[in-house]
Design a protein around this motif. Structure first.
Motif, PDB file in Angstrom:
ATOM      1  N   PRO A 122       0.727  -1.489  -0.242  1.00  0.00           N
ATOM      2  CA  PRO A 122      -0.166   0.588  -0.278  1.00  0.00           C
ATOM      3  C   PRO A 122       0.485   1.382   0.111  1.00  0.00           C
ATOM      4  CG  PRO A 122      -0.919  -1.215   1.159  1.00  0.00           C
ATOM      5  CD  PRO A 122       0.649  -1.762   1.053  1.00  0.00           C
ATOM      6  N   GLN A 123       2.457   1.427   0.264  1.00  0.00           N
ATOM      7  CA  GLN A 123       2.927   2.008  -0.206  1.00  0.00           C
ATOM      8  C   GLN A 123       3.019   3.698  -1.066  1.00  0.00           C
ATOM      9  OE1 GLN A 123       6.862   1.812   2.415  1.00  0.00           O
ATOM     10  NE2 GLN A 123       6.166   0.307   3.721  1.00  0.00           N
ATOM     11  N   VAL A 124       3.018   2.282  -2.757  1.00  0.00           N
ATOM     12  CA  VAL A 124       3.106   2.775  -3.911  1.00  0.00           C
ATOM     13  C   VAL A 124       1.509   4.319  -3.628  1.00  0.00           C
ATOM     14  CG1 VAL A 124       3.551   0.531  -4.284  1.00  0.00           C
ATOM     15  CG2 VAL A 124       0.687   0.925  -4.541  1.00  0.00           C
ATOM     16  N   LEU A 125       0.613   3.958  -2.667  1.00  0.00           N
ATOM     17  CA  LEU A 125      -0.206   5.472  -2.404  1.00  0.00           C
ATOM     18  C   LEU A 125       0.655   6.397  -2.235  1.00  0.00           C
ATOM     19  CD1 LEU A 125      -3.134   3.431  -1.455  1.00  0.00           C
ATOM     20  CD2 LEU A 125      -2.314   4.012  -3.397  1.00  0.00           C
ATOM     21  N   ARG A 145      14.620   3.902   4.030  1.00  0.00           N
ATOM     22  CA  ARG A 145      13.610   3.525   4.511  1.00  0.00           C
ATOM     23  C   ARG A 145      12.865   4.741   5.892  1.00  0.00           C
ATOM     24  NH1 ARG A 145      11.512  -1.441   6.211  1.00  0.00           N
ATOM     25  NH2 ARG A 145      10.502  -1.618   8.350  1.00  0.00           N
ATOM     26  N   PRO A 146      11.551   5.166   5.189  1.00  0.00           N
ATOM     27  CA  PRO A 146      11.139   5.388   6.166  1.00  0.00           C
ATOM     28  C   PRO A 146      10.956   5.410   7.539  1.00  0.00           C
ATOM     29  CG  PRO A 146       9.435   4.490   4.957  1.00  0.00           C
ATOM     30  CD  PRO A 146      11.073   3.694   4.433  1.00  0.00           C
ATOM     31  N   GLU A 147      11.456   6.447   8.566  1.00  0.00           N
ATOM     32  CA  GLU A 147      11.658   5.963  10.144  1.00  0.00           C
ATOM     33  C   GLU A 147      10.457   7.196  10.633  1.00  0.00           C
ATOM     34  OE1 GLU A 147      12.998   3.922  10.903  1.00  0.00           O
ATOM     35  OE2 GLU A 147      14.210   2.438  10.054  1.00  0.00           O
ATOM     36  N   ARG A 148      10.212   6.624  11.854  1.00  0.00           N
ATOM     37  CA  ARG A 148       8.966   6.807  12.961  1.00  0.00           C
ATOM     38  C   ARG A 148       9.728   7.914  13.495  1.00  0.00           C
ATOM     39  NH1 ARG A 148       5.932   2.777  16.301  1.00  0.00           N
ATOM     40  NH2 ARG A 148       4.348   4.710  16.616  1.00  0.00           N
ATOM     41  N   PRO A 149       9.456   9.584  13.348  1.00  0.00           N
ATOM     42  CA  PRO A 149       9.633  10.284  13.950  1.00  0.00           C
ATOM     43  C   PRO A 149      10.550  10.144  15.372  1.00  0.00           C
ATOM     44  CG  PRO A 149       7.854  11.328  12.899  1.00  0.00           C
ATOM     45  CD  PRO A 149       7.928   9.669  12.590  1.00  0.00           C
ATOM     46  N   VAL A 150       9.507   9.700  16.331  1.00  0.00           N
ATOM     47  CA  VAL A 150      10.073   9.820  17.351  1.00  0.00           C
ATOM     48  C   VAL A 150      11.374   8.349  17.306  1.00  0.00           C
ATOM     49  CG1 VAL A 150       8.837   6.906  17.747  1.00  0.00           C
ATOM     50  CG2 VAL A 150       9.617   8.108  19.793  1.00  0.00           C
ATOM     51  N   PHE A 151      11.350   7.321  16.678  1.00  0.00           N
ATOM     52  CA  PHE A 151      12.789   6.902  17.140  1.00  0.00           C
ATOM     53  C   PHE A 151      13.964   7.782  15.378  1.00  0.00           C
ATOM     54  CE2 PHE A 151      10.594   3.456  16.402  1.00  0.00           C
ATOM     55  CZ  PHE A 151      10.831   3.225  17.501  1.00  0.00           C
ATOM     56  N   ILE A 152      13.645   8.864  14.983  1.00  0.00           N
ATOM     57  CA  ILE A 152      14.634   9.612  14.043  1.00  0.00           C
ATOM     58  C   ILE A 152      15.393  11.236  15.144  1.00  0.00           C
ATOM     59  CG2 ILE A 152      14.738  12.010  12.869  1.00  0.00           C
ATOM     60  CD1 ILE A 152      14.513   9.215  11.117  1.00  0.00           C
ATOM     61  N   GLU A 153      14.686  11.432  16.303  1.00  0.00           N
ATOM     62  CA  GLU A 153      14.805  12.684  16.998  1.00  0.00           C
ATOM     63  C   GLU A 153      15.820  11.487  18.091  1.00  0.00           C
ATOM     64  OE1 GLU A 153      14.665  15.105  17.161  1.00  0.00           O
ATOM     65  OE2 GLU A 153      13.244  15.041  15.224  1.00  0.00           O
ATOM     66  N   GLN A 154      15.740  10.381  18.723  1.00  0.00           N
ATOM     67  CA  GLN A 154      17.290   9.385  19.241  1.00  0.00           C
ATOM     68  C   GLN A 154      18.372   9.365  18.482  1.00  0.00           C
ATOM     69  OE1 GLN A 154      14.727   6.101  20.168  1.00  0.00           O
ATOM     70  NE2 GLN A 154      13.329   6.594  21.508  1.00  0.00           N
ATOM     71  N   THR A 175      11.982   0.285  -1.571  1.00  0.00           N
ATOM     72  CA  THR A 175      12.939  -0.437  -1.057  1.00  0.00           C
ATOM     73  C   THR A 175      14.125   0.776  -1.397  1.00  0.00           C
ATOM     74  OG1 THR A 175      14.026  -2.180  -2.337  1.00  0.00           O
ATOM     75  CG2 THR A 175      13.461  -0.444  -3.419  1.00  0.00           C
ATOM     76  N   GLY A 176      15.485  -0.062  -0.897  1.00  0.00           N
ATOM     77  CA  GLY A 176      16.129   1.039  -0.901  1.00  0.00           C
ATOM     78  C   GLY A 176      18.177   0.439  -1.275  1.00  0.00           C
ATOM     79  N   TRP A 177      18.495   0.796  -1.025  1.00  0.00           N
ATOM     80  CA  TRP A 177      20.121   0.228  -0.640  1.00  0.00           C
ATOM     81  C   TRP A 177      20.919   0.175   0.007  1.00  0.00           C
ATOM     82  CZ3 TRP A 177      23.084  -1.338  -4.818  1.00  0.00           C
ATOM     83  CH2 TRP A 177      24.709  -1.448  -4.055  1.00  0.00           C
ATOM     84  N   ALA A 178      19.739   0.678   1.636  1.00  0.00           N
ATOM     85  CA  ALA A 178      20.723   0.099   2.979  1.00  0.00           C
ATOM     86  C   ALA A 178      19.373  -1.328   3.017  1.00  0.00           C
ATOM     87  CB  ALA A 178      20.240   0.676   4.094  1.00  0.00           C
ATOM     88  N   THR A 185      16.094  -6.464  -5.136  1.00  0.00           N
ATOM     89  CA  THR A 185      15.019  -6.691  -4.233  1.00  0.00           C
ATOM     90  C   THR A 185      14.617  -7.461  -4.105  1.00  0.00           C
ATOM     91  OG1 THR A 185      15.047  -4.134  -4.003  1.00  0.00           O
ATOM     92  CG2 THR A 185      12.681  -5.353  -2.904  1.00  0.00           C
ATOM     93  N   VAL A 186      14.152  -7.780  -5.434  1.00  0.00           N
ATOM     94  CA  VAL A 186      13.308  -8.888  -6.084  1.00  0.00           C
ATOM     95  C   VAL A 186      13.410 -10.270  -5.362  1.00  0.00           C
ATOM     96  CG1 VAL A 186      11.751 -10.063  -8.463  1.00  0.00           C
ATOM     97  CG2 VAL A 186      12.087  -7.672  -8.829  1.00  0.00           C
ATOM     98  N   ARG A 187      14.896 -10.395  -5.848  1.00  0.00           N
ATOM     99  CA  ARG A 187      15.044 -11.593  -5.328  1.00  0.00           C
ATOM    100  C   ARG A 187      14.345 -12.135  -3.956  1.00  0.00           C
ATOM    101  NH1 ARG A 187      19.921 -10.993  -6.172  1.00  0.00           N
ATOM    102  NH2 ARG A 187      21.167 -10.169  -4.038  1.00  0.00           N
ATOM    103  N   HIS A 188      15.079 -10.662  -2.869  1.00  0.00           N
ATOM    104  CA  HIS A 188      14.693 -10.777  -0.908  1.00  0.00           C
ATOM    105  C   HIS A 188      13.304 -11.072  -0.775  1.00  0.00           C
ATOM    106  CE1 HIS A 188      18.899  -9.161   0.466  1.00  0.00           C
ATOM    107  NE2 HIS A 188      18.785  -8.736  -1.077  1.00  0.00           N
ATOM    108  N   VAL A 189      12.535 -10.609  -2.587  1.00  0.00           N
ATOM    109  CA  VAL A 189      11.596 -10.168  -1.739  1.00  0.00           C
ATOM    110  C   VAL A 189      10.650 -11.838  -1.833  1.00  0.00           C
ATOM    111  CG1 VAL A 189       8.592 -10.141  -2.595  1.00  0.00           C
ATOM    112  CG2 VAL A 189      10.192  -8.255  -1.984  1.00  0.00           C
TER     113      VAL A 189
END
Length: 425
Positions: A328-331, A344-353, A372-375, A414-418
């Motif tokens: 659903p992130q395609v939306l 990777r998208p992170e949550r603000p609470v973790f970002i600040e930490q 998906t991403g390089w990391a 990524t396809v292989r990882h999935v």
């Protein structure tokens, strides 16, 4: 009387059709098996070079799959295979692949020899990083302290002489304390003699395709021309995102209806899950996912995801393992909050930490987060500060070196990882 029918032409045509079908089936199946066995990853291919176990597994799986197809095909198509054609094709493909691998090794030659200038913490960390992540293409021949005198002369050995003695192809500057660095002229001479000369951070970026945080200085990014993105490049990436996201959504739509029904029947609560994440330039947005946890999963506050998390539902365990929960992130991609490829998208609470504990962590926000991403493909799922630090080094590489070609390469892996359910919890 009826004349006898000469079926020699039909038999010959059937044999030719059978051989063409065998070849057309075997080649892509073999390539796909090599892909699943990670043999398009240079590090894995280098490790497998001695035993060839992965290559033999790929050949075995391909032969079995094609063998089944060839047993079924004659009942459906007017084809005929000569005896031993399948076995001969398998052996031929294996011998051909081994021949190509041997030829490539002869062309590429032995690993490049690397001389590291320095023998302190930075130099040793650089040597370890090169040996562990150099994809068998680089070999550290020595760590040389440019200040240490030789016993014979009482003077330090000039760097260019050490490079010649060790037959180094590359010289990497990794001295901890650069005060009074009198060897710069020697490094210049190494360059003029045809050797590659790099700072430790630049060489790690070239070899490991990650940017070590311990080596990073603000000036390394301040003067990086790669960070200046043209309008045309932004438009091309946006068009690429829309094309890939739309294709994925259309192809997966029928299956997603089944997933939605399964989530609803498995546990109480909504089908979708919205959660605040940090995007481009620190701007917050709400990310869409299929709900994979109980509705009371965070009644005591936000926590890192963990292995065998008891908050995950039965259906949730499956869709997390197969990454279906993230579709659903395609939306978010179509609305422009995310890119298909990015950190990777992170949550603000973790970002600040993490910003307080890891230097340069905020640089991730220079690009849009991605599905998906390089990391994500280079490092396993992380659930600690140390994991976040290691993944940041890959994210920084992407921030600096991102391109449509790299995006396509990431999607390819990524396809292989999935398919193999890697890196998910």
């Amino acid at each position: 009387m009826l004349a006898p029918v000469d079926d020699g032409g039909l038999s010959l045509a059937g044999s030719a059709s059978g051989m063409l079908l065998l070849g057309a089936t075997f080649v892509p199946t073999f390539q796909f098996s090599l892909y699943l066995m990670d043999l398009y990853d240079l590090r894995v291919a280098a490790e497998d070079r001695g035993r060839g176990a992965r290559l033999l597994k790929a050949a075995g799986v391909t032969t079995a799959m094609v063998g089944v197809l060839m047993l079924v095909a004659p009942a459906l198509l007017p084809i005929h295979l000569p005896p031993g054609a399948l076995l001969g094709g398998a052996v031929g493909a294996l011998v051909g692949t081994l021949g190509v691998r041997s030829a490539l090794r002869a062309v590429v030659g032995s690993p490049s020899r690397v001389l590291i200038v320095g023998d302190g913490l930075k130099a040793r960390a650089t040597a370890t990083a090169i040996e562990q992540g150099g994809e068998d293409s680089f070999h550290v021949v020595a760590l040389v302290d440019p200040r240490r005198p030789r016993s014979a002369t009482g003077e330090p050995e000039p760097i260019h002489e050490a490079a010649a003695r060790f037959k180094a192809d590359y010289v990497v500057q990794a001295v901890d304390d650069m005060r009074g660095a009198h060897w710069m002229d020697d490094l210049l001479r190494c360059r003029l003699e045809g050797r590659g000369v790099y700072e430790a951070a630049g060489f790690c970026e070239r070899v490991l395709r990650r940017i070590p945080v311990t080596h990073l200085r603000t000036s390394d990014f301040a003067f990086a021309e790669e960070l200046t993105v043209s309008g045309a490049r932004r438009a091309a990436k946006r068009a690429f995102d829309i094309l890939v996201a739309s294709t994925l959504l259309l192809c997966a739509a029928p299956f997603l209806l089944i997933v939605m029904a399964a989530i609803k029947l498995d546990s109480k609560g909504p089908i979708f899950y919205r959660q605040e994440r940090t995007g481009l330039n620190g701007k917050s947005y709400f990310l869409w996912k299929f709900r994979s946890m109980r509705t009371d999963a965070e009644k005591n506050g936000a926590v890192w995801a963990r292995s065998n998390d008891d908050r995950v539902t039965r259906v949730g365990r499956f869709i997390r393992k197969t990454r279906i929960d993230e579709i659903p992130q395609v939306l978010n991609i179509l609305t422009g909050d995310m890119s298909f490829v990015g950190p990777r998208p992170e949550r603000p609470v973790f970002i600040e930490q993490l910003k307080q504990q890891i230097p340069f962590y905020a640089l991730r926000e220079a690009v849009k987060p991605g599905l998906t991403g390089w990391a994500q493909i280079r490092y396993p799922y992380g659930a600690s500060v140390e994991d976040a630090r290691n993944k940041l080094e890959f994210d920084l590489y992407y921030v600096k070196n991102g391109s449509l070609f790299l995006d396509m390469s990431i999607i390819f892996h990524t396809v292989r990882h999935v398919l193999l359910a890697r890196g998910a919890r």
